[in-house]
Design an enzyme around this catalytic site. Structure first.
Site, PDB file in Angstrom:
ATOM      1  N   PHE A   1      -4.561   3.502  14.628  1.00 56.19           N
ATOM      2  CA  PHE A   1      -4.858   4.462  13.561  1.00 56.19           C
ATOM      3  C   PHE A   1      -5.973   3.870  12.723  1.00 56.19           C
ATOM      4  O   PHE A   1      -6.133   2.651  12.648  1.00 56.19           O
ATOM      5  CB  PHE A   1      -3.618   4.692  12.682  1.00 56.19           C
ATOM      6  CG  PHE A   1      -2.688   5.743  13.212  1.00 56.19           C
ATOM      7  CD1 PHE A   1      -1.936   5.508  14.352  1.00 56.19           C
ATOM      8  CD2 PHE A   1      -2.559   6.964  12.569  1.00 56.19           C
ATOM      9  CE1 PHE A   1      -1.078   6.475  14.844  1.00 56.19           C
ATOM     10  CE2 PHE A   1      -1.702   7.933  13.051  1.00 56.19           C
ATOM     11  CZ  PHE A   1      -0.963   7.693  14.194  1.00 56.19           C
TER      12      PHE A   1
ATOM     13  N   LYS B   1       8.813 -17.201 -10.737  1.00 59.82           N
ATOM     14  CA  LYS B   1       8.086 -16.107 -11.385  1.00 59.82           C
ATOM     15  C   LYS B   1       6.900 -16.650 -12.193  1.00 59.82           C
ATOM     16  O   LYS B   1       7.070 -17.583 -12.986  1.00 59.82           O
ATOM     17  CB  LYS B   1       9.049 -15.342 -12.301  1.00 59.82           C
ATOM     18  CG  LYS B   1       8.429 -14.126 -12.922  1.00 59.82           C
ATOM     19  CD  LYS B   1       9.425 -13.370 -13.774  1.00 59.82           C
ATOM     20  CE  LYS B   1       8.699 -12.265 -14.530  1.00 59.82           C
ATOM     21  NZ  LYS B   1       9.556 -11.624 -15.524  1.00 59.82           N
TER      22      LYS B   1
ATOM     23  N   LYS C   1     -13.367   0.233  14.957  1.00 54.68           N
ATOM     24  CA  LYS C   1     -12.022  -0.338  15.138  1.00 54.68           C
ATOM     25  C   LYS C   1     -11.517  -0.113  16.564  1.00 54.68           C
ATOM     26  O   LYS C   1     -10.872  -0.979  17.152  1.00 54.68           O
ATOM     27  CB  LYS C   1     -11.044   0.278  14.126  1.00 54.68           C
ATOM     28  CG  LYS C   1     -11.272  -0.246  12.718  1.00 54.68           C
ATOM     29  CD  LYS C   1     -10.387   0.431  11.685  1.00 54.68           C
ATOM     30  CE  LYS C   1     -10.794  -0.048  10.292  1.00 54.68           C
ATOM     31  NZ  LYS C   1     -10.152   0.692   9.208  1.00 54.68           N
TER      32      LYS C   1
ATOM     33  N   ASN D   1       0.853  -1.194   0.000  1.00 51.41           N
ATOM     34  CA  ASN D   1       0.000   0.000   0.000  1.00 51.41           C
ATOM     35  C   ASN D   1       0.890   1.246   0.000  1.00 51.41           C
ATOM     36  O   ASN D   1       2.110   1.136  -0.095  1.00 51.41           O
ATOM     37  CB  ASN D   1      -0.957  -0.020   1.199  1.00 51.41           C
ATOM     38  CG  ASN D   1      -0.191  -0.107   2.501  1.00 51.41           C
ATOM     39  OD1 ASN D   1       0.580   0.772   2.836  1.00 51.41           O
ATOM     40  ND2 ASN D   1      -0.383  -1.204   3.226  1.00 51.41           N
TER      41      ASN D   1
ATOM     42  N   LYS E   1     -10.669  -3.511  18.538  1.00 53.47           N
ATOM     43  CA  LYS E   1      -9.251  -3.793  18.784  1.00 53.47           C
ATOM     44  C   LYS E   1      -8.816  -3.369  20.194  1.00 53.47           C
ATOM     45  O   LYS E   1      -7.652  -3.450  20.531  1.00 53.47           O
ATOM     46  CB  LYS E   1      -8.401  -3.118  17.709  1.00 53.47           C
ATOM     47  CG  LYS E   1      -8.838  -3.531  16.288  1.00 53.47           C
ATOM     48  CD  LYS E   1      -7.875  -3.139  15.195  1.00 53.47           C
ATOM     49  CE  LYS E   1      -8.498  -3.435  13.828  1.00 53.47           C
ATOM     50  NZ  LYS E   1      -7.521  -3.605  12.756  1.00 53.47           N
TER      51      LYS E   1
ATOM     52  N   ASP F   1      -3.969  -6.489   4.975  1.00 58.88           N
ATOM     53  CA  ASP F   1      -4.975  -7.340   5.628  1.00 58.88           C
ATOM     54  C   ASP F   1      -5.006  -8.744   5.025  1.00 58.88           C
ATOM     55  O   ASP F   1      -5.441  -9.684   5.671  1.00 58.88           O
ATOM     56  CB  ASP F   1      -6.362  -6.705   5.481  1.00 58.88           C
ATOM     57  CG  ASP F   1      -6.512  -5.500   6.391  1.00 58.88           C
ATOM     58  OD1 ASP F   1      -5.991  -5.554   7.519  1.00 58.88           O
ATOM     59  OD2 ASP F   1      -7.124  -4.498   5.968  1.00 58.88           O
TER      60      ASP F   1
HETATM   61  O1  PMT Z   1       3.154   6.036   6.554  1.00 60.01           O
HETATM   62  P1  PMT Z   1       2.603   7.371   6.068  1.00 60.01           P
HETATM   63  O2  PMT Z   1       2.824   7.574   4.595  1.00 60.01           O
HETATM   64  O3  PMT Z   1       3.086   8.506   6.912  1.00 60.01           O
HETATM   65  O4  PMT Z   1       1.017   7.321   6.229  1.00 60.01           O
HETATM   66  C1  PMT Z   1       0.426   7.319   7.492  1.00 60.01           C
HETATM   67  C2  PMT Z   1      -0.764   6.333   7.579  1.00 60.01           C
HETATM   68  C3  PMT Z   1      -1.880   6.784   6.645  1.00 60.01           C
HETATM   69  C4  PMT Z   1      -0.300   4.918   7.183  1.00 60.01           C
HETATM   70  C5  PMT Z   1      -1.238   6.342   9.078  1.00 60.01           C
HETATM   71  O5  PMT Z   1      -1.659   7.642   9.422  1.00 60.01           O
HETATM   72  C6  PMT Z   1      -2.390   5.371   9.294  1.00 60.01           C
HETATM   73  O6  PMT Z   1      -3.553   5.690   9.129  1.00 60.01           O
HETATM   74  N1  PMT Z   1      -2.050   4.098   9.676  1.00 60.01           N
HETATM   75  C7  PMT Z   1      -3.014   2.994   9.810  1.00 60.01           C
HETATM   76  C8  PMT Z   1      -3.275   2.382   8.470  1.00 60.01           C
HETATM   77  C9  PMT Z   1      -4.198   1.189   8.543  1.00 60.01           C
HETATM   78  O7  PMT Z   1      -3.776   0.091   8.302  1.00 60.01           O
HETATM   79  O8  PMT Z   1      -5.373   1.470   8.955  1.00 60.01           O
HETATM   80  P2  PMT Z   1      -6.555   0.352   9.152  1.00 60.01           P
HETATM   81  O9  PMT Z   1      -7.739   1.197   9.347  1.00 60.01           O
HETATM   82  O10 PMT Z   1      -6.550  -0.628   8.026  1.00 60.01           O
HETATM   83  O11 PMT Z   1      -6.148  -0.421  10.464  1.00 60.01           O
HETATM   84  C10 PMT Z   1      -6.618  -0.041  11.754  1.00 60.01           C
HETATM   85  C11 PMT Z   1      -5.563  -0.327  12.810  1.00 60.01           C
HETATM   86  O12 PMT Z   1      -5.309  -1.724  12.909  1.00 60.01           O
HETATM   87  C12 PMT Z   1      -4.238   0.318  12.530  1.00 60.01           C
HETATM   88  O13 PMT Z   1      -3.715   0.800  13.743  1.00 60.01           O
HETATM   89  C13 PMT Z   1      -3.402  -0.806  11.948  1.00 60.01           C
HETATM   90  O14 PMT Z   1      -2.004  -0.621  12.239  1.00 60.01           O
HETATM   91  C14 PMT Z   1      -3.948  -2.019  12.673  1.00 60.01           C
HETATM   92  N2  PMT Z   1      -3.884  -3.274  11.881  1.00 60.01           N
HETATM   93  C15 PMT Z   1      -4.439  -3.358  10.651  1.00 60.01           C
HETATM   94  C16 PMT Z   1      -4.373  -4.543   9.950  1.00 60.01           C
HETATM   95  C17 PMT Z   1      -3.739  -5.657  10.524  1.00 60.01           C
HETATM   96  N3  PMT Z   1      -3.656  -6.807   9.888  1.00 60.01           N
HETATM   97  N4  PMT Z   1      -3.213  -5.542  11.751  1.00 60.01           N
HETATM   98  C18 PMT Z   1      -3.279  -4.391  12.455  1.00 60.01           C
HETATM   99  O15 PMT Z   1      -2.788  -4.285  13.578  1.00 60.01           O
END
Ligand code: PMT
Length: 403
Positions: A324, A287, A338, A208, A342, A277
């Protein structure tokens, strides 16, 4: 990070003066107001015009020059300084200050100021090791003056050893650090940053847009405030902040393992990473060739990755967990879900469709939602500023728990 700070930069006569121009530019980039005082020796290496251009301020060189408006220059400079930084600092200037001499504008300003004095010494190794210099330095240290460690390397005179001025970036970090409160001492903070990548075959992967900027900025802020920082990072082009332990991972599963190693004894987990995810169910060891299944279509079956935050959220004891949410619509509603699912203490929601927010930018626009239902909307700001606010909010939670 240095907005509103007045820094007097004393530049003394040594070959490292050329680096001081870069130092001014870096301090100004951090929004500091920089006023340069050059000793006569320094002006032999670089002209005041260079520093005037970089600082956008008049450069002070003379103790007894005629002025266009009247104030006692050395007193007004001494009083307005938040910090007096001397870089490069020669053995001569350090010696004068240690022995109470005030025979030029810089040494007089130092004598008249109550500001913190920081030196970035630069000199030949034998001068550096000379007991007279060492005694002068130690005397100033006992008076609370600060010295940034010199580097070891090849010096301008051709010798190899100690005495090389610290790099401008290091000096700026030191200056920023000296303004920051140390409210995270004895706290272990684990921060995840950047994207993860999930291999499809040896040459392709799913990922991503995360650059890691948000997470690295949080790591820098936590480090500045005295924390022990473990930064678990997906692939980025960023230089990790000095003094943090960096763990480089590629996949979400590797991030999951790395968090697991540090979760039990950490105080704070900040999940700013954007872990993938899903991952291909079976990454091909070779390949994938065009047309290997069907000429026009290629199907890749994906399987769910572990949700790191959800997993550790179930096991947390005293840890504070900050998540986040990167959303494109229904931001508050999805972020709230979330937060609960979480078990975060609070979540930082960012609408990644807004200009200046989310991925790759140096800025972000965030809303904090905490587990008591409080919502704080923040305007567009630098990720460095947002990191300060996030750490402030964590500090408030620690403070409330301790009461
Ligand atoms: O890295 P930059 O370019 O500075 O950009 C910053 C950012 C946009 C990446 C950051 O501000 C941000 O939003 N990070 C969270 C991105 C994300 O994966 O969001 P989500 O809504 O999909 O996940 C929610 C939370 O669960 C997040 O805290 C994530 O770290 C966590 N997660 C998600 C998926 C997963 N398999 N395990 C997790 O722990």
């Amino acid at each position: 990070m240095l907005k509103g700070k007045n820094i007097i930069l004393g530049v003394t006569g040594g070959i490292a003066v050329y680096k001081a121009a870069d130092l001014v530019s870096k301090l100004v980039k951090q929004h500091a107001n920089v006023e340069v005082i050059m000793t006569e020796g320094a002006t032999k290496f670089v002209t005041p015009l260079t520093f005037q251009t970089m600082s956008q301020n008049k450069v002070h060189t003379e103790m007894f020059g005629l002025v266009s408006h009247f104030d006692v220059e050395h007193i007004s400079l001494a009083q307005k300084a938040d910090i007096i930084l001397i870089a490069p600092a020669t053995a001569n200037t350090i010696g004068k200050i240690a022995n109470g001499l005030a025979d030029n504008l810089l040494t007089t300003v130092v004598m008249a100021s109550k500001a913190k004095i920081i030196y970035a010494p630069a000199m030949n190794t034998d001068m550096y090791n000379n007991l007279i210099f060492q005694e002068n330095m130690n005397k100033l240290k006992t008076l609370g003056h600060k010295f940034i460690k010199t580097g070891v390397g090849r010096l301008a005179c051709g010798d190899f050893g100690a005495g090389k001025m610290a790099e401008p970036l290091e000096i700026v970090d030191y200056v920023i650090n000296s303004f920051v409160k140390k409210d995270f001492v004895n706290k272990k903070v684990v921060i995840t940053a950047g994207p993860t990548i999930e291999p499809i075959d040896p040459v392709r992967y799913i990922t991503n847009h995360s650059s890691g900027k948000m997470g690295y900025s949080l790591a820098q802020e936590a480090k500045n405030r005295g924390a022990e920082v473990i930064l678990i990072s997906g692939p980025t082009h960023l230089r990790p902040p000095d003094g943090v332990e960096i763990i480089n991972i590629k996949t979400t599963s590797e991030m999951f393992e790395a968090v697991g190693k540090h979760f039990d004894d950490c105080d704070i987990l900040i999940k700013s990473a954007a872990p993938s995810d899903y991952k291909p169910i079976n990454a091909s060891p070779i390949k994938i060739k065009k047309g290997s299944s069907d000429e026009d279509n290629l199907e890749i079956k994906l399987v769910k990755n572990p949700d790191i935050a959800e997993y550790y959220g179930k096991y947390k004891k005293e840890q504070i967990m900050v998540g986040f949410a990167a959303e494109t619509n229904n931001v508050i509603e999805y972020a709230n879900k979330k937060l609960k699912k979480k078990n975060f203490d609070f979540i930082v929601a960012n609408d990644v469709t807004k200009p200046g927010a989310g991925f790759k930018n140096d800025t972000n626009i965030a809303t904090f939602i905490d587990n008591k239902g409080n919502i704080e909307k923040h305007p567009l700001m630098e990720k460095t500023q947002l990191s300060t606010l996030i750490l402030d909010k964590i500090y408030d939670i620690i403070d409330i728990k301790a009461r």
